[in-house]
Design an enzyme around this catalytic site. Structure first.
Site, PDB file in Angstrom:
ATOM      1  N   THR A 199      48.054 -37.382   2.614  1.00  0.00           N
ATOM      2  CA  THR A 199      46.644 -37.453   2.993  1.00  0.00           C
ATOM      3  C   THR A 199      46.547 -38.092   4.374  1.00  0.00           C
ATOM      4  OG1 THR A 199      44.414 -37.815   2.165  1.00  0.00           O
ATOM      5  CG2 THR A 199      45.945 -39.648   1.858  1.00  0.00           C
ATOM      6  N   CYS A 221      38.324 -45.416   3.882  1.00  0.00           N
ATOM      7  CA  CYS A 221      38.678 -44.795   2.602  1.00  0.00           C
ATOM      8  C   CYS A 221      39.980 -45.408   2.079  1.00  0.00           C
ATOM      9  CB  CYS A 221      38.913 -43.291   2.778  1.00  0.00           C
ATOM     10  SG  CYS A 221      37.465 -42.365   3.314  1.00  0.00           S
ATOM     11  N   HIS A 249      42.155 -39.564  -2.526  1.00  0.00           N
ATOM     12  CA  HIS A 249      41.594 -40.081  -1.268  1.00  0.00           C
ATOM     13  C   HIS A 249      40.107 -40.325  -1.529  1.00  0.00           C
ATOM     14  CE1 HIS A 249      41.342 -39.479   3.416  1.00  0.00           C
ATOM     15  NE2 HIS A 249      40.281 -40.141   3.006  1.00  0.00           N
TER      16      HIS A 249
END
Lengths: 167, 206
Positions: free
Chosen positions: A28, A34, A51
């Site tokens: 990711t 995040c 994520h």
């Protein structure tokens, strides 16, 4: 003929999660505030990478995308891993992200600190599910890419201008 | 259902048009700063979800500079301006009067130059926007980030309060005989603000 062995690398987008089996890699890109959550079963070598963007779905009405929220994405991904053959008692977690990307002289940003709240909710959710955290690289003010190697269970963290780190 | 889902083609055209007007005013401000004539085009504008915005701008790990503001007033919103690394470094050179290619990494001076430039560009964007809508927009002091596109973009949506994972994106290209600078303006109105903006243009949401 030259043989080129290319490892399978599957991308996990923002507000998404994915489950895969070794020797695949899950990646990711560009986690800011995040948080990325890698769950791994070292025996069956099933792994999952999520994520998440926001900590708590209860603060929002629209749950159209459950993968957006820490409190929903982690149990959803866990359920899928168990369906595929991972064993809950063997699972470990590695987490990264939760930074504060923007700086300003006068800011309500640090007051809101969404990155820190994301990290706290991820830890709380994992604790509630009884999954120990084997490694973490969170906080700070820089972006991170997670490369989750399902052959070893290791997570490599790539940043701009810092050496590659393994958790 | 989010307000974005109620937008029809007419609403979108109106939003693009105010985007154009805002970017035009920003080009004038940039021309004043650089002391030359600057042309502007808006190759693309539209409402996009966060997941698709990154691929419109570039690659998730590519370094970008971003200046972000919270906007208060009758239509509370967030606005930010994003530049890729070559454009950001070029602007630092131009604004500091250095030969092109001098800046190869971002230092504190560069950060404040970009923050101030973003402040001026976004301010003139908002002024045009406000004049057209007859609404008052009061921007906060700027916040600045320089890092991976994916990290900066998502943080611009999330840090300082989360309204929506969609934004009005206005791709803007500034160019003169000598240089081209590519940037993107993003406007994220708080849920009810989008309706207020459209109302001020004489349009109603269903």
């Amino acid at each position: 003929m030259e043989a080129v062995i290319k490892l399978e690398e599957a991308k996990v987008g923002i507000a998404d999660w994915r489950v895969a089996l070794a020797p695949e890699r899950l990646v990711t890109l560009g986690l800011g505030s995040c948080v990325g959550i890698a769950l791994y079963d070292p025996v069956s070598r099933w792994g999952g990478l999520a994520h998440i963007m926001l900590p708590d779905s209860r603060q929002f009405q629209d749950h159209g995308n459950r993968a957006k929220f820490a409190d929903l994405a982690i149990p959803d991904m866990l359920a899928e891993m168990l369906r595929r053959g991972a064993r809950r008692s063997r699972l470990v977690a590695r987490i990264a992200g939760g930074a504060q990307m923007f700086t300003s002289v006068d800011r309500h940003l640090s007051f809101l600190n969404i990155g820190q709240r994301n990290t706290a909710m991820v830890r709380q959710t994992l604790e509630g599910l009884g999954i120990p955290i084997a490694g973490a690289d969170t906080g700070g003010n820089f972006g991170r890419t997670m490369i989750f190697d399902l052959a070893t269970g290791q997570v490599h963290i790539r940043t701009i201008g810092r050496p590659l780190k393994t958790i | 259902m989010e307000t974005w889902d109620k937008l029809n083609a007419l609403h979108l055209d109106a939003l693009k048009e105010i985007g154009n007007i805002g970017a035009g005013n920003a080009a004038t401000a940039l021309a004043n700063m650089l002391g030359g004539r600057i042309q502007m085009t808006v190759p693309r504008a539209g409402v996009l979800p966060l997941q698709e915005i990154a691929s419109l701008v570039g690659y998730e790990e590519e370094p970008v500079a971003c200046v972000e503001f919270s906007v208060s007033g009758p239509a509370p919103s967030k606005i930010f301006f994003l530049l890729n690394e070559p454009s950001a470094f070029l602007l630092i050179d131009l604004l500091l009067g250095k030969p092109q290619g001098t800046t190869i990494e971002l230092d504190e001076m560069g950060s404040s130059v970009l923050t101030e430039m973003g402040n001026i560009l976004t301010g003139s964007f908002l002024n045009a926007f406000a004049g057209f809508c007859h609404l008052t927009f009061t921007p906060s002091v700027p916040a600045f980030a320089f890092d991976m596109l994916g990290a900066v973009l998502s943080a611009a949506f999330l840090e300082g309060g989360y309204f929506s994972d969609r934004a009005l994106v206005i791709e803007t290209r500034f160019y003169s005989e000598m240089v081209t600078i590519s940037g993107h303006f993003f406007l994220i109105p708080e849920n009810e603000a989008l309706g207020k903006i459209l109302q001020s243009l004489g349009l109603e949401l269903d």
